[in-house]
Design an enzyme around this catalytic site. Structure first.
Site, mmCIF file in Angstrom:
data_model
loop_
_atom_site.group_PDB
_atom_site.id
_atom_site.type_symbol
_atom_site.label_atom_id
_atom_site.label_comp_id
_atom_site.label_asym_id
_atom_site.label_seq_id
_atom_site.Cartn_x
_atom_site.Cartn_y
_atom_site.Cartn_z
ATOM 1 C CD GLU A 1 29.176 28.663 37.897
ATOM 2 O OE1 GLU A 1 29.607 28.172 36.846
ATOM 3 O OE2 GLU A 1 29.013 29.885 38.082
ATOM 4 N NE ARG B 1 29.352 18.774 27.855
ATOM 5 C CZ ARG B 1 29.323 19.538 28.941
ATOM 6 N NH1 ARG B 1 30.356 19.613 29.730
ATOM 7 N NH2 ARG B 1 28.252 20.239 29.218
ATOM 8 C CE LYS C 1 25.510 23.953 35.349
ATOM 9 N NZ LYS C 1 26.177 24.159 36.639
HETATM 10 P P1 ATP Z 1 26.927 22.893 31.561
HETATM 11 O O1 ATP Z 1 27.802 22.839 30.350
HETATM 12 O O2 ATP Z 1 25.696 22.101 31.498
HETATM 13 O O3 ATP Z 1 26.693 24.278 32.063
HETATM 14 P P2 ATP Z 1 28.981 22.565 33.389
HETATM 15 O O4 ATP Z 1 30.096 21.649 33.139
HETATM 16 O O5 ATP Z 1 29.279 23.985 33.172
HETATM 17 O O6 ATP Z 1 27.730 22.080 32.632
HETATM 18 P P3 ATP Z 1 29.152 22.271 36.175
HETATM 19 O O7 ATP Z 1 28.220 22.648 37.241
HETATM 20 O O8 ATP Z 1 30.466 22.956 36.081
HETATM 21 O O9 ATP Z 1 28.380 22.441 34.832
HETATM 22 O O10 ATP Z 1 29.355 20.695 36.158
HETATM 23 C C1 ATP Z 1 29.663 19.935 37.279
HETATM 24 C C2 ATP Z 1 30.354 18.671 36.822
HETATM 25 O O11 ATP Z 1 29.516 17.953 35.919
HETATM 26 C C3 ATP Z 1 31.649 18.951 36.100
HETATM 27 O O12 ATP Z 1 32.638 18.117 36.641
HETATM 28 C C4 ATP Z 1 31.376 18.598 34.668
HETATM 29 O O13 ATP Z 1 32.508 18.043 34.083
HETATM 30 C C5 ATP Z 1 30.262 17.580 34.776
HETATM 31 N N1 ATP Z 1 29.380 17.600 33.597
HETATM 32 C C6 ATP Z 1 28.650 18.637 33.137
HETATM 33 N N2 ATP Z 1 27.990 18.302 32.016
HETATM 34 C C7 ATP Z 1 28.302 17.008 31.747
HETATM 35 C C8 ATP Z 1 27.942 16.077 30.716
HETATM 36 N N3 ATP Z 1 27.113 16.412 29.733
HETATM 37 N N4 ATP Z 1 28.459 14.834 30.777
HETATM 38 C C9 ATP Z 1 29.293 14.486 31.774
HETATM 39 N N5 ATP Z 1 29.672 15.303 32.759
HETATM 40 C C10 ATP Z 1 29.193 16.549 32.770
#
Ligand code: ATP
Ligand code: MG
Length: 571
Positions: free
Chosen positions: A36, A270, A280
């Site tokens: 996102e 994760r 984020k």
């Molecule tokens: P955040 O929790 O940091 O805001 P998010 O999952 O909301 O992260 P996205 O932009 O939706 O952020 O993430 C894009 C992809 O990265 C998704 O498929 C998510 O599963 C993966 N992702 C995000 N954080 C992690 C992490 N700590 N470890 C592994 N994969 C991750």
């Protein structure tokens, strides 16, 4: 296959994909990385990128880059640019497969109407709070075991298909105020999984979107947008982190009922790392509140922060390969990440001498005005790195810490009467020191050098235990050194007192700026981004804040490898 891809070949996602190919469920493999655009990428995202692109590559498939951009209030083009730059820098290429969920708004709308027509979606007039209340929640029973009593149907659940279609059209055309109506999937308000209790598919939000402007005032929710976007792109395997596991039945419900391409969701653990936060939502708070200098602050676990700190893509890949891909969340020691960058830089980084906290060393028997050139190797780990000239003269800078008026036990550096070797130079004997009479501070140290001991190959069998680094005052280059500590001193910054915040856990001294440091002459022409080793001090990267006459260095990592010690102990 690279070593890392081979490692990946053994993991459970690889097996599941191979099985789907063997069973003829899919003919080729397509994955996607779906950020996102509401923040910069962190090392957790690097893991997702590594998995998404890695799985596609190991089956000769393709990975799309798709921006999941359906939250107009948080998203921005600058984030899109930052994300693209970081994915590229990590070494991944999506070629022409750059997609945006916002390009699918019309198709999503049409599919939403098809669900209404099937009697599988309805317009609800309950507000957000009421929806939450009607949905119900997990509660402990009298034995303290969590259960989920059924929720309650909305009084608007049984509207006719015609009325729902009409209301949805009018929602889109902007007839209703924000928050007054939603489109909900009609599933089961008694479902044990709360996500299946008539989830909201659309909300009204009058907020310009960074790509679609004011064309839309209704926006699809993630749980509807995501499976459909995957299906539109023919994504065979939708790989995501574990928190989406509980959303999988809904993912499948939308795919089945919209009758679209059957993408399959598979979850993996994760990445969590000690002494930092990987979210984020939290990182943006650090940026907004000025707790760091920006998304690329070298203390940040962002890709841009790590790059500015001196990490290479290779070091990050090495780390990701070592932690592997698991099905359960775990916490990785940040020292493993540091170990990986140290290993990488040990081979790559040329060595120089610099003095961070300078103290003058005056060689009293040095011929007045004489400046000599000495030879120094650039990297003993890599003979191809060659050698360079360094200047030597009668006044040098040494580290304050390398002199003691009264030496503690086992102190082999300079103190009155003791001898040390000056790296690449001569053996000197400490003959005295000058003190500021008012403060008692040592202002300069005096010594005598032995001309027979030049370069360390002199015929002497004296036992000189200490070798210290130095910089000649003649030709010394002024340096600002920025030394970093962890943002959070504890393993789990997300553990804080009731009513507190993770911000309460921020370290007070994560940055130390040393303004009066000196480096050897050869550093004068070094480019921004270059990483070097300062002998005995650590690895340092030239910061973009540098300007002519003002070199700024970030310490990437110190030399002492605590991880190697932990490993040895079997810890
Ligand atoms: P955040 O929790 O940091 O805001 P998010 O999952 O909301 O992260 P996205 O932009 O939706 O952020 O993430 C894009 C992809 O990265 C998704 O498929 C998510 O599963 C993966 N992702 C995000 N954080 C992690 C992490 N700590 N470890 C592994 N994969 C991750
Ligand atoms: Mg997310």
């Amino acid at each position: 296959m690279s070593e890392n891809e081979e490692k990946m070949a053994g993991d459970f996602i690889h097996e599941a994909v191979a099985q789907d190919l063997a069973d003829g469920k899919v003919k080729s493999v397509r994955t996607r990385f779906p950020p996102e655009p509401n923040g910069w990428l962190h090392i957790g995202h690097a893991k997702a990128i590594y998995v998404d692109f890695g799985i596609a590559k190991s089956f000769g498939g393709q990975c799309n880059l798709r921006f999941d951009d359906t939250n107009p209030e948080k998203e921005d083009m600058s984030y899109v640019e930052a994300i693209k730059r970081d994915v590229k820098w990590l070494g991944y290429d999506w070629e022409d497969r750059e997609f945006y969920a916002s390009d699918y708004y019309e198709r999503l709308y049409v599919l939403a109407r098809s669900l209404i027509r099937k009697g599988l979606a309805y317009i609800d007039d309950l507000n957000e709070e009421q929806i939450k209340e009607y949905r119900g929640t997990n509660v402990p029973d009298k034995n303290n075991i969590t259960y989920t009593p059924p929720g309650k149907n909305s009084p608007f659940r049984d509207r006719s298909i015609e009325e729902n279609l009409d209301l949805f059209t009018r929602m889109r055309s902007g007839e209703f105020a924000d928050g007054t109506k939603t489109l909900r999937a009609k599933i089961d308000m008694a479902h044990p999984n709360l996500n299946m209790r008539d989830p909201v598919m659309y909300r009204i939000r009058r907020e310009p979107h960074y790509r679609t402007g004011t064309a839309w005032c209704i926006y699809p929710m993630y749980d509807f947008q995501h499976p459909i976007s995957d299906a539109i792109e023919g994504v065979t395997h939708s790989l995501c982190s574990l928190e989406y596991e509980i959303h999988r039945p809904l993912y499948e419900w939308f795919i089945n009922n919209c009758e679209v391409f059957p993408s399959r969701q598979i979850e993996f653990a994760r990445l969590n790392i000690t002494n930092t936060v990987l979210s984020k939502r939290l990182l943006i708070q650090l940026v907004r509140e000025g707790r760091v200098t920006g998304w690329d602050d070298p203390r940040m676990p962002t890709i841009a922060g790590l790059r500015r700190r001196g990490y290479s893509p290779e070091a990050i890949h090495d780390f990701l390969g070592r932690i592997g891909i698991a099905k359960t969340d775990s916490l990785v020691d940040i020292q493993l990440l540091e170990h990986c960058v140290r290993e990488d830089l040990n081979k790559k980084a040329p060595r120089y001498m610099a003095v961070l906290r300078p103290l003058k060393l005056i060689i009293d028997n040095w011929p007045k005005g004489k400046v000599e050139t000495l030879g120094a190797v650039n990297n003993p780990e890599n003979p191809a790195a060659g050698s360079r000239d360094i200047l030597f003269g009668g006044t040098l800078y040494i580290e304050k810490d390398d002199f003691r008026e009264v030496p503690p036990p086992k102190y082999f550096r300079l103190f009155p009467g003791n001898q040390v070797r000056l790296r690449y130079g001569y053996i000197v004997t400490c003959t005295g020191f000058d003190k500021d009479p008012s403060t008692g501070e040592v202002m300069a140290v005096h010594c005598a050098y032995d001309p027979e001991t030049k370069g360390g190959d002199a015929p002497d069998n004296r036992k000189v235990k200490g070798t210290i680094h130095w910089v000649a005052a003649d030709g010394a280059v002024p340096i600002e050194a920025r030394l970093y500590n962890y943002l959070f001193p504890m393993d789990r910054p997300m553990e804080f007192a009731h009513g507190g915040s993770f911000l309460d856990n921020l370290s007070e001294n994560s940055l130390e700026v040393l303004n009066g440091a000196w480096g050897e002459t050869a550093l004068v022409s070094i480019e921004s981004g270059k990483v070097v080793q300062f002998e005995r001090l650590g690895y340092f990267c030239v910061d973009p804040d540098s300007a002519p006459g003002r070199l700024v260095f970030n310490r990437t990592v110190g030399l002492r490898d605590t991880w190697a010690k932990i490993e040895k102990k079997g810890g």
